[in-house]
Design a protein around this motif. Structure first.
Motif: not given
Ligand code: ATP
Ligand code: MN
Length: 461
Positions: A205-224
């Motif tokens: 329903v959302s990529g957010q929880l996994e997206g947070e994992m990315g942001a907390l290493s890569l800095g700024e991410i986005y999913t689409f």
């Protein structure tokens, strides 16, 4: 001779032979001469093909009807007709595919959106849907460009998910079991440990929880990517399968989050005005006379920034009969959101600091113990276009909230570990792609801005 696209030909100089390929929109004329409007999808504009009836076989000419697909070779000449600089004087015509005029579903008369939805495989051939899907493409491209230019990484989060933390009750199950003969556990329930993934899985329903994992290493991410919601809401704003853009940023607080939401949406609207003007002008004339003014208006004004508590105060003071009651603690309904945007502030509105009880577990808790740092962005005629928040980065607070809500803590172990090791303040949001396209095109129903809509009881095509 290489094929050229109509879009390029429209602005090129006459006096040479060209080859175009496309579909007949209309044909009119006399016994001596025929005028064919040919469209190849590269632009809303058709190129006029002039056919000297004496120069071609009658059998061939009979097949040149609305919907037929042709290749035309001829001289590009200056046009005497209104509204076009050039036209093609046909020398050679090849018919790729005729379209029996008795059976071709698209006629010259305007069709209803409902009817066109039933022939979604052909609706791309109409001016309206051509415009909508060219704009949709441009918006997708502009989203990637915006984030790439600012150092965000495009992160592919999974479509199949093993956690139902967010979507309890509104998810589509993913299984390889035969529903009539699924393995059972000793209590008689379905034994998902023997399913493909060894556990229950669903469409995300959302990529957010996994997206947070990315942001907390890569800095700024986005999913689409595509997201799925099995909510049975038959509204002009909801799809069962829709696309969402979810930026997630380390070190952003709620104000940075709002700045990004405003900047991104304004960038996309500017991009549409700069790059899709022909299509917008068409939609402005045919679908919504206020469209272009509205787009400009959003660009020229700062979005209002208010708290939920302020919003409720405004609504309580409004001289209005609400269908759904207003009160601190109750969620805002579409009628409330539209009043705030369209009548009170008269511009997009960003609302923050909602009651904790009506928002998701991961939102950052305010010191008042009652509200969380949620962010909803509301747009005229659309309502909610973005939902997001600053995230709770403190392990203990998050743990407590998960317990209070009785959520499946064990499924979230990986999410919690980022709070255990090197946690950081961070924020993000989800922008509904189709809601954005609704706003930019002026279309009225979300089913008309996605090529093949999936809604309750409808998955044709
Ligand atoms: P709504 O209250 O309108 O149902 P939501 O609160 O469920 O929205 P979020 O979970 O915050 O929405 O999702 C983020 C964004 O995704 C929304 O702001 C909206 O633009 C879009 N969105 C949500 N649900 C749908 C849907 N079913 N179809 C299309 N877009 C959607
Ligand atoms: Mn919803």
């Amino acid at each position: 001779m290489p094929r050229e696209k109509v879009k390029q030909l429209m602005t090129s100089e006459p006096g040479r032979d060209v080859l175009v390929k496309g579909w007949v929109r209309t044909r009119r004329g006399s016994k001596q001469v025929s005028f064919v409007a040919l469209n190849d999808g590269s632009t809303i504009n058709n190129i006029q093909v002039v056919i000297d009836m004496q120069a071609f076989d009658e059998d061939k000419l009979r097949l040149i009807t609305t919907g037929a697909c042709l290749a035309v070779e001829g001289e590009l000449v200056k046009s005497e007709g209104r509204g076009q600089k050039v036209e093609i004087q046909a020398k050679k015509i090849e018919i790729y595919g005729p379209a029996n005029p008795e059976k071709y579903p698209l006629q010259k008369k305007g069709h209803s959106m409902e009817f066109l939805r039933e022939i979604a495989h052909l609706r791309f051939r109409t001016n309206t849907f051509g415009a909508v899907f060219r704009i949709r493409h441009a918006m997708a491209y502009a989203i990637h460009k915006y984030f790439n230019d600012r150092g965000f990484y495009y992160l592919h989060t999974p479509i199949i998910t093993g956690s139902d933390a967010e979507g309890a009750g509104e998810m589509f199950r993913v299984t390889t079991f035969d529903l009539n003969d699924a393995p059972r556990d000793k209590n008689g329930g379905v034994d998902y440990s023997r399913d493909f993934f060894g556990k229950e899985t669903n469409l995300t329903v959302s990529g957010q929880l996994e997206g947070e994992m990315g942001a907390l290493s890569l800095g700024e991410i986005y999913t689409f990517g595509p997201t799925f919601r099995a909510e049975n809401s038959n509204t002009p704003r909801h799809l069962a399968e829709f696309w969402m853009i979810e930026p997630e940023m380390a070190f952003y607080d709620i104000d940075d989050n709002m700045d990004l939401a405003e900047d991104l949406t304004k960038y996309l609207i500017t991009y549409a005005l700069d790059n899709c003007y022909d299509d917008l002008e068409f939609l402005n004339n045919m679908i919504d006379k206020g469209l272009i003014d509205r787009l400009r208006f959003v660009l020229d004004n700062e979005y209002a920034r208010i708290t939920y508590t302020q919003a409720v105060d405004v609504l309580l003071k409004a001289d209005k009969q609400w269908e759904f009651p207003v009160g601190w603690g109750k969620d805002l309904q579409a009628e409330h959101e539209r009043y705030l945007v369209e009548q009170y502030y008269k511009r997009p509105v960003m609302i923050t600091d909602y009651p904790m009880d009506i928002k998701a577990f991961y939102m950052k808790q305010n010191d008042d113990g009652k509200t969380v740092r949620a962010l909803d962005v509301l747009f005229p005629f659309i309502g909610e276009i973005i939902g997001g928040s600053q995230r709770e980065e403190e392990y203990d607070k998050l743990e407590r909230r998960i317990k209070e809500l009785g959520m499946p803590r064990e499924q979230l172990w990986w999410f919690m570990e980022t709070r255990k090791f090197g946690t950081a303040p961070h924020s993000g949001f989800g922008l509904g792609f189709e809601r954005l396209i609704l706003f930019v095109t002026g279309m009225k129903n979300i089913r008309d801005v996605i090529p093949f809509p999936r809604t309750p009881r409808s998955a044709e095509f």
